[in-house]
Scaffold this active site. Structure first.
Site, PDB file in Angstrom:
ATOM      1  CG  HIS A   1      -2.134  -0.918   1.021  1.00 53.17           C
ATOM      2  ND1 HIS A   1      -2.560  -1.380  -0.205  1.00 53.17           N
ATOM      3  CD2 HIS A   1      -2.982  -1.463   1.945  1.00 53.17           C
ATOM      4  CE1 HIS A   1      -3.615  -2.161  -0.027  1.00 53.17           C
ATOM      5  NE2 HIS A   1      -3.884  -2.232   1.257  1.00 53.17           N
TER       6      HIS A   1
ATOM      7  CD  GLU B   1      -8.698  -3.117  -1.398  1.00 48.57           C
ATOM      8  OE1 GLU B   1      -7.515  -2.727  -1.484  1.00 48.57           O
ATOM      9  OE2 GLU B   1      -9.035  -4.104  -0.707  1.00 48.57           O
TER      10      GLU B   1
ATOM     11  CG  HIS C   1      -8.384  -0.088   1.329  1.00 52.82           C
ATOM     12  ND1 HIS C   1      -9.298  -0.840   2.041  1.00 52.82           N
ATOM     13  CD2 HIS C   1      -7.276  -0.846   1.228  1.00 52.82           C
ATOM     14  CE1 HIS C   1      -8.747  -2.007   2.361  1.00 52.82           C
ATOM     15  NE2 HIS C   1      -7.520  -2.040   1.877  1.00 52.82           N
TER      16      HIS C   1
END
Length: 348
Positions: free
Chosen positions: A106, A310, A180
Protein backbone atom coordinates in the site's frame (compact mmCIF):
# COMPACT_ATOMS: atom_id res chain seq x y z
CA UNK A 1 -27.06 20.07 -4.83
CA UNK A 2 -24.93 21.59 -2.10
CA UNK A 3 -21.36 21.54 -0.78
CA UNK A 4 -20.46 22.39 2.80
CA UNK A 5 -17.03 22.47 4.40
CA UNK A 6 -16.12 22.41 8.07
CA UNK A 7 -13.07 22.00 10.27
CA UNK A 8 -12.26 18.37 11.08
CA UNK A 9 -9.28 18.80 13.40
CA UNK A 10 -5.57 19.27 12.88
CA UNK A 11 -2.67 16.99 11.99
CA UNK A 12 0.18 16.24 14.40
CA UNK A 13 2.05 19.07 12.66
CA UNK A 14 -0.82 21.47 13.39
CA UNK A 15 -2.15 21.62 9.83
CA UNK A 16 -5.93 22.09 9.54
CA UNK A 17 -7.97 19.26 8.04
CA UNK A 18 -11.22 20.04 6.23
CA UNK A 19 -14.31 17.88 5.90
CA UNK A 20 -16.51 18.34 2.84
CA UNK A 21 -20.19 17.33 2.79
CA UNK A 22 -21.70 16.85 -0.68
CA UNK A 23 -25.48 16.52 -0.84
CA UNK A 24 -27.53 15.81 -3.95
CA UNK A 25 -31.06 16.97 -4.72
CA UNK A 26 -32.52 13.79 -3.23
CA UNK A 27 -30.98 14.60 0.16
CA UNK A 28 -28.41 11.81 -0.07
CA UNK A 29 -24.86 12.72 0.79
CA UNK A 30 -21.22 11.77 0.96
CA UNK A 31 -18.45 13.32 3.01
CA UNK A 32 -14.74 13.56 2.31
CA UNK A 33 -11.62 14.96 3.95
CA UNK A 34 -8.27 16.13 2.66
CA UNK A 35 -6.25 13.94 5.05
CA UNK A 36 -5.54 10.94 2.84
CA UNK A 37 -8.07 12.18 0.25
CA UNK A 38 -10.44 10.02 2.26
CA UNK A 39 -14.06 9.06 1.68
CA UNK A 40 -15.90 9.22 5.01
CA UNK A 41 -19.67 8.74 4.91
CA UNK A 42 -21.96 7.60 2.10
CA UNK A 43 -25.57 8.11 3.18
CA UNK A 44 -28.06 6.36 0.90
CA UNK A 45 -31.62 5.01 1.36
CA UNK A 46 -32.84 1.47 1.85
CA UNK A 47 -35.99 0.05 0.22
CA UNK A 48 -38.14 1.95 2.74
CA UNK A 49 -36.35 5.25 2.17
CA UNK A 50 -34.38 5.14 5.42
CA UNK A 51 -30.94 6.74 5.15
CA UNK A 52 -27.85 5.07 6.58
CA UNK A 53 -24.11 5.45 6.14
CA UNK A 54 -22.82 2.37 4.28
CA UNK A 55 -19.08 3.14 4.44
CA UNK A 56 -17.08 2.30 7.56
CA UNK A 57 -15.47 5.41 9.02
CA UNK A 58 -14.38 7.11 12.23
CA UNK A 59 -16.28 10.02 13.76
CA UNK A 60 -13.15 12.07 14.48
CA UNK A 61 -9.81 12.75 12.81
CA UNK A 62 -7.59 11.26 15.52
CA UNK A 63 -7.89 7.56 14.51
CA UNK A 64 -6.93 8.44 10.92
CA UNK A 65 -3.65 10.05 11.97
CA UNK A 66 -2.18 6.75 13.18
CA UNK A 67 -2.25 3.24 11.80
CA UNK A 68 -5.78 2.22 10.78
CA UNK A 69 -7.46 -0.21 8.34
CA UNK A 70 -7.39 2.28 5.43
CA UNK A 71 -11.03 3.21 5.93
CA UNK A 72 -12.05 5.08 2.75
CA UNK A 73 -8.44 5.97 2.02
CA UNK A 74 -6.75 6.85 -1.23
CA UNK A 75 -3.94 4.29 -1.36
CA UNK A 76 -0.67 4.90 -3.21
CA UNK A 77 1.89 5.39 -4.56
CA UNK A 78 1.47 1.64 -5.12
CA UNK A 79 -1.54 -0.12 -3.59
CA UNK A 80 -1.44 -3.80 -2.69
CA UNK A 81 1.79 -5.83 -2.64
CA UNK A 82 5.23 -5.78 -4.26
CA UNK A 83 7.35 -8.89 -3.74
CA UNK A 84 10.12 -8.07 -1.22
CA UNK A 85 9.70 -4.40 -2.12
CA UNK A 86 12.03 -4.84 -5.07
CA UNK A 87 11.75 -4.11 -8.78
CA UNK A 88 13.88 -2.90 -11.66
CA UNK A 89 13.24 -0.16 -14.21
CA UNK A 90 15.58 -0.68 -17.13
CA UNK A 91 18.90 -1.63 -15.59
CA UNK A 92 18.29 0.24 -12.32
CA UNK A 93 17.24 -1.75 -9.24
CA UNK A 94 14.92 -0.16 -6.72
CA UNK A 95 14.16 -1.07 -3.10
CA UNK A 96 11.00 0.40 -1.62
CA UNK A 97 9.76 0.21 1.95
CA UNK A 98 9.12 -3.26 3.34
CA UNK A 99 6.16 -2.94 5.72
CA UNK A 100 4.20 -6.23 5.46
CA UNK A 101 6.43 -9.10 6.50
CA UNK A 102 9.14 -9.14 3.87
CA UNK A 103 7.01 -7.35 1.29
CA UNK A 104 5.83 -3.85 0.35
CA UNK A 105 2.16 -3.00 0.95
CA UNK A 106 0.00 0.00 0.00
CA UNK A 107 2.79 2.49 -0.71
CA UNK A 108 4.86 2.03 2.44
CA UNK A 109 4.77 3.71 5.83
CA UNK A 110 4.27 7.34 4.75
CA UNK A 111 1.96 6.56 1.89
CA UNK A 112 -0.76 8.66 0.30
CA UNK A 113 -3.18 7.69 3.08
CA UNK A 114 -1.13 9.50 5.71
CA UNK A 115 -0.54 12.79 3.92
CA UNK A 116 -2.45 16.05 3.68
CA UNK A 117 -3.77 16.76 0.18
CA UNK A 118 -4.70 20.10 -1.31
CA UNK A 119 -8.45 20.28 -1.93
CA UNK A 120 -10.84 22.30 -4.05
CA UNK A 121 -14.61 21.79 -4.13
CA UNK A 122 -16.67 22.54 -7.21
CA UNK A 123 -20.13 22.23 -8.74
CA UNK A 124 -21.17 21.43 -12.30
CA UNK A 125 -24.59 21.27 -13.94
CA UNK A 126 -25.07 17.67 -12.82
CA UNK A 127 -22.65 16.94 -9.96
CA UNK A 128 -20.86 18.27 -6.91
CA UNK A 129 -17.27 17.30 -6.28
CA UNK A 130 -13.94 17.74 -4.56
CA UNK A 131 -10.62 17.47 -6.34
CA UNK A 132 -7.59 16.55 -4.24
CA UNK A 133 -3.97 17.03 -5.28
CA UNK A 134 -0.72 15.71 -3.82
CA UNK A 135 2.93 15.95 -4.86
CA UNK A 136 5.02 12.96 -3.79
CA UNK A 137 8.74 13.80 -3.89
CA UNK A 138 11.35 11.75 -5.70
CA UNK A 139 12.54 8.94 -3.45
CA UNK A 140 9.53 8.89 -1.11
CA UNK A 141 9.31 5.37 0.35
CA UNK A 142 12.04 4.42 -2.16
CA UNK A 143 10.06 5.10 -5.33
CA UNK A 144 11.79 7.02 -8.12
CA UNK A 145 10.40 10.21 -9.61
CA UNK A 146 8.36 13.12 -8.33
CA UNK A 147 4.71 12.21 -8.78
CA UNK A 148 1.79 14.62 -9.01
CA UNK A 149 -1.43 12.77 -8.18
CA UNK A 150 -5.05 13.88 -8.24
CA UNK A 151 -8.19 12.24 -6.93
CA UNK A 152 -11.48 13.70 -8.08
CA UNK A 153 -14.67 12.61 -6.27
CA UNK A 154 -18.03 13.47 -7.86
CA UNK A 155 -21.53 12.87 -6.46
CA UNK A 156 -24.69 13.27 -8.54
CA UNK A 157 -28.48 13.01 -8.32
CA UNK A 158 -28.40 9.38 -9.46
CA UNK A 159 -26.50 8.44 -6.28
CA UNK A 160 -23.38 7.80 -8.33
CA UNK A 161 -19.99 8.35 -6.74
CA UNK A 162 -17.32 8.67 -9.42
CA UNK A 163 -13.65 8.53 -8.47
CA UNK A 164 -11.15 9.72 -11.08
CA UNK A 165 -7.42 9.17 -10.53
CA UNK A 166 -4.71 10.90 -12.52
CA UNK A 167 -0.94 10.94 -12.02
CA UNK A 168 2.14 12.24 -13.79
CA UNK A 169 5.85 11.83 -13.08
CA UNK A 170 9.20 13.37 -13.99
CA UNK A 171 10.97 9.98 -14.07
CA UNK A 172 9.84 6.45 -14.94
CA UNK A 173 8.07 4.96 -11.91
CA UNK A 174 5.37 2.48 -10.94
CA UNK A 175 2.01 3.86 -9.80
CA UNK A 176 -1.09 1.92 -8.71
CA UNK A 177 -3.92 3.88 -7.07
CA UNK A 178 -7.12 2.70 -5.43
CA UNK A 179 -9.82 3.73 -2.98
CA UNK A 180 -9.98 1.41 0.03
CA UNK A 181 -13.56 1.80 1.26
CA UNK A 182 -15.18 -0.82 3.49
CA UNK A 183 -18.83 -1.28 2.56
CA UNK A 184 -21.76 -2.64 4.52
CA UNK A 185 -25.01 -1.97 2.67
CA UNK A 186 -27.01 -2.73 5.79
CA UNK A 187 -25.33 0.29 7.35
CA UNK A 188 -22.01 0.70 9.09
CA UNK A 189 -22.24 -0.98 12.47
CA UNK A 190 -25.07 -3.31 11.46
CA UNK A 191 -23.01 -6.48 11.86
CA UNK A 192 -21.80 -9.05 9.37
CA UNK A 193 -21.79 -8.27 5.64
CA UNK A 194 -21.43 -11.93 4.70
CA UNK A 195 -25.12 -12.20 3.84
CA UNK A 196 -24.60 -9.71 1.01
CA UNK A 197 -24.98 -11.35 -2.40
CA UNK A 198 -22.39 -10.46 -5.02
CA UNK A 199 -21.96 -10.87 -8.74
CA UNK A 200 -18.40 -10.26 -9.96
CA UNK A 201 -17.70 -9.85 -13.67
CA UNK A 202 -14.59 -12.03 -13.71
CA UNK A 203 -13.79 -15.38 -15.28
CA UNK A 204 -10.28 -15.44 -13.85
CA UNK A 205 -8.36 -14.69 -10.68
CA UNK A 206 -4.68 -14.15 -9.98
CA UNK A 207 -2.81 -17.13 -8.58
CA UNK A 208 -0.95 -16.14 -5.40
CA UNK A 209 1.60 -17.71 -3.05
CA UNK A 210 1.26 -18.04 0.73
CA UNK A 211 2.12 -14.34 1.14
CA UNK A 212 -0.57 -13.29 -1.37
CA UNK A 213 2.07 -12.38 -3.95
CA UNK A 214 0.91 -13.16 -7.51
CA UNK A 215 2.92 -15.95 -9.09
CA UNK A 216 2.22 -14.70 -12.62
CA UNK A 217 -0.24 -17.50 -13.29
CA UNK A 218 -3.91 -16.70 -13.90
CA UNK A 219 -6.51 -19.24 -12.80
CA UNK A 220 -10.06 -19.82 -13.90
CA UNK A 221 -12.76 -19.25 -11.29
CA UNK A 222 -14.78 -22.13 -12.72
CA UNK A 223 -15.69 -24.65 -10.03
CA UNK A 224 -14.03 -22.67 -7.24
CA UNK A 225 -15.12 -20.52 -4.30
CA UNK A 226 -14.08 -17.54 -6.43
CA UNK A 227 -16.85 -18.05 -8.99
CA UNK A 228 -19.12 -15.06 -8.47
CA UNK A 229 -20.31 -15.00 -12.07
CA UNK A 230 -23.72 -15.93 -10.71
CA UNK A 231 -25.01 -14.26 -7.55
CA UNK A 232 -23.28 -15.71 -4.48
CA UNK A 233 -23.24 -14.65 -0.83
CA UNK A 234 -19.83 -13.55 0.41
CA UNK A 235 -20.29 -15.82 3.41
CA UNK A 236 -21.15 -18.98 1.47
CA UNK A 237 -17.56 -20.22 1.38
CA UNK A 238 -15.67 -17.57 3.32
CA UNK A 239 -14.78 -20.00 6.09
CA UNK A 240 -13.14 -22.39 3.62
CA UNK A 241 -10.38 -19.82 3.03
CA UNK A 242 -8.66 -20.51 6.33
CA UNK A 243 -5.18 -19.36 5.29
CA UNK A 244 -6.39 -15.81 4.60
CA UNK A 245 -9.39 -15.89 6.99
CA UNK A 246 -11.59 -15.00 4.05
CA UNK A 247 -11.34 -13.43 0.63
CA UNK A 248 -8.27 -11.30 -0.12
CA UNK A 249 -7.80 -11.96 -3.83
CA UNK A 250 -7.50 -10.01 -7.06
CA UNK A 251 -10.04 -10.74 -9.80
CA UNK A 252 -9.37 -10.11 -13.49
CA UNK A 253 -12.25 -7.84 -14.51
CA UNK A 254 -13.83 -9.06 -17.72
CA UNK A 255 -13.47 -6.72 -20.69
CA UNK A 256 -10.84 -4.33 -21.94
CA UNK A 257 -8.74 -2.42 -19.38
CA UNK A 258 -9.04 1.30 -19.94
CA UNK A 259 -12.72 1.04 -20.85
CA UNK A 260 -15.40 1.71 -18.25
CA UNK A 261 -17.31 -1.54 -17.71
CA UNK A 262 -19.28 -3.35 -15.02
CA UNK A 263 -17.07 -5.05 -12.43
CA UNK A 264 -19.44 -6.03 -9.63
CA UNK A 265 -22.98 -5.85 -8.27
CA UNK A 266 -23.69 -6.40 -4.58
CA UNK A 267 -27.13 -6.67 -2.98
CA UNK A 268 -27.98 -6.59 0.72
CA UNK A 269 -31.18 -8.66 0.96
CA UNK A 270 -32.02 -7.14 4.34
CA UNK A 271 -32.06 -3.47 3.36
CA UNK A 272 -32.51 -3.82 -0.39
CA UNK A 273 -29.53 -1.54 -1.03
CA UNK A 274 -27.52 -2.31 -4.17
CA UNK A 275 -23.98 -1.26 -5.05
CA UNK A 276 -22.83 -1.50 -8.65
CA UNK A 277 -19.21 -0.83 -9.52
CA UNK A 278 -17.89 0.10 -12.95
CA UNK A 279 -14.19 0.63 -13.61
CA UNK A 280 -11.50 1.19 -16.21
CA UNK A 281 -9.00 -0.75 -14.06
CA UNK A 282 -7.88 -4.27 -15.07
CA UNK A 283 -8.37 -5.82 -11.64
CA UNK A 284 -10.38 -5.69 -8.45
CA UNK A 285 -9.33 -6.94 -5.03
CA UNK A 286 -12.11 -8.53 -2.99
CA UNK A 287 -11.30 -8.27 0.71
CA UNK A 288 -13.84 -9.43 3.27
CA UNK A 289 -12.41 -7.34 6.13
CA UNK A 290 -10.78 -10.45 7.56
CA UNK A 291 -8.57 -8.66 10.06
CA UNK A 292 -10.85 -6.01 11.56
CA UNK A 293 -10.43 -6.47 15.33
CA UNK A 294 -13.80 -5.23 16.59
CA UNK A 295 -12.14 -2.51 18.71
CA UNK A 296 -11.93 1.28 18.73
CA UNK A 297 -9.17 0.89 16.13
CA UNK A 298 -11.78 -0.35 13.64
CA UNK A 299 -14.71 1.79 14.84
CA UNK A 300 -16.04 -1.36 16.50
CA UNK A 301 -16.22 -3.33 13.25
CA UNK A 302 -15.14 -6.97 13.48
CA UNK A 303 -13.96 -9.51 10.94
CA UNK A 304 -16.37 -9.85 8.00
CA UNK A 305 -18.47 -6.84 9.06
CA UNK A 306 -17.71 -5.21 5.68
CA UNK A 307 -16.29 -5.92 2.25
CA UNK A 308 -13.86 -4.05 0.01
CA UNK A 309 -13.89 -4.10 -3.78
CA UNK A 310 -10.68 -2.23 -4.58
CA UNK A 311 -10.38 -1.55 -8.30
CA UNK A 312 -6.71 -1.45 -9.27
CA UNK A 313 -3.89 -2.85 -11.36
CA UNK A 314 -2.64 -6.23 -10.28
CA UNK A 315 -0.40 -6.65 -7.23
CA UNK A 316 3.32 -7.13 -7.91
CA UNK A 317 2.94 -5.86 -11.47
CA UNK A 318 6.44 -4.27 -11.44
CA UNK A 319 7.85 -7.82 -11.33
CA UNK A 320 5.37 -9.39 -13.74
CA UNK A 321 5.90 -8.09 -17.31
CA UNK A 322 2.90 -10.09 -18.61
CA UNK A 323 0.52 -8.04 -16.41
CA UNK A 324 -0.97 -4.73 -17.65
CA UNK A 325 1.82 -2.30 -16.87
CA UNK A 326 1.90 0.14 -13.96
CA UNK A 327 4.95 1.94 -15.35
CA UNK A 328 4.34 5.65 -15.96
CA UNK A 329 6.92 7.70 -17.85
CA UNK A 330 7.48 11.46 -18.19
CA UNK A 331 4.98 12.92 -20.63
CA UNK A 332 2.40 10.21 -19.86
CA UNK A 333 -0.66 10.57 -17.64
CA UNK A 334 -2.17 7.73 -15.66
CA UNK A 335 -5.96 7.94 -15.85
CA UNK A 336 -8.37 5.55 -14.13
CA UNK A 337 -12.06 5.88 -13.26
CA UNK A 338 -14.32 3.91 -10.94
CA UNK A 339 -18.05 4.54 -10.50
CA UNK A 340 -20.01 3.39 -7.43
CA UNK A 341 -23.77 3.43 -8.12
CA UNK A 342 -26.19 3.03 -5.23
CA UNK A 343 -29.74 1.88 -5.97
CA UNK A 344 -32.47 -0.16 -4.30
CA UNK A 345 -33.85 -3.60 -5.18
CA UNK A 346 -37.37 -4.29 -4.00
CA UNK A 347 -37.50 -7.95 -4.99
CA UNK A 348 -34.11 -9.31 -3.90
Amino acid sequence: MTIQSEAFGTTKQGEPVTKFILKNSRGNSISLMNWGATLLEVNVPDRDGNLANVNLCFDTLAPYLGSHPYFGSTVGRFCNRIDQGKFSIGDVDHQVTVNAGKHHLHGGKKNFTFQLWEAASYQTDDAVGVKFNLTSPDGQEGFPGEVNATVDYQWNDDNELTVDFTATTDAPTHINLTNHSYWNLGGAGSGSAMGHVATIEADEILDVDDDLIPTGKINTVDGTVFDFRSPRAFGKDVDSLAATKGYDHCFVVRGKPGELRLAARVVDPGSGRVLEIETTQPGMQLYTANHLPGTEGSAGAASHDAFCLETQHYPNTPNRPTFPTTLVKPGETLRETTVHRFTVAHDE
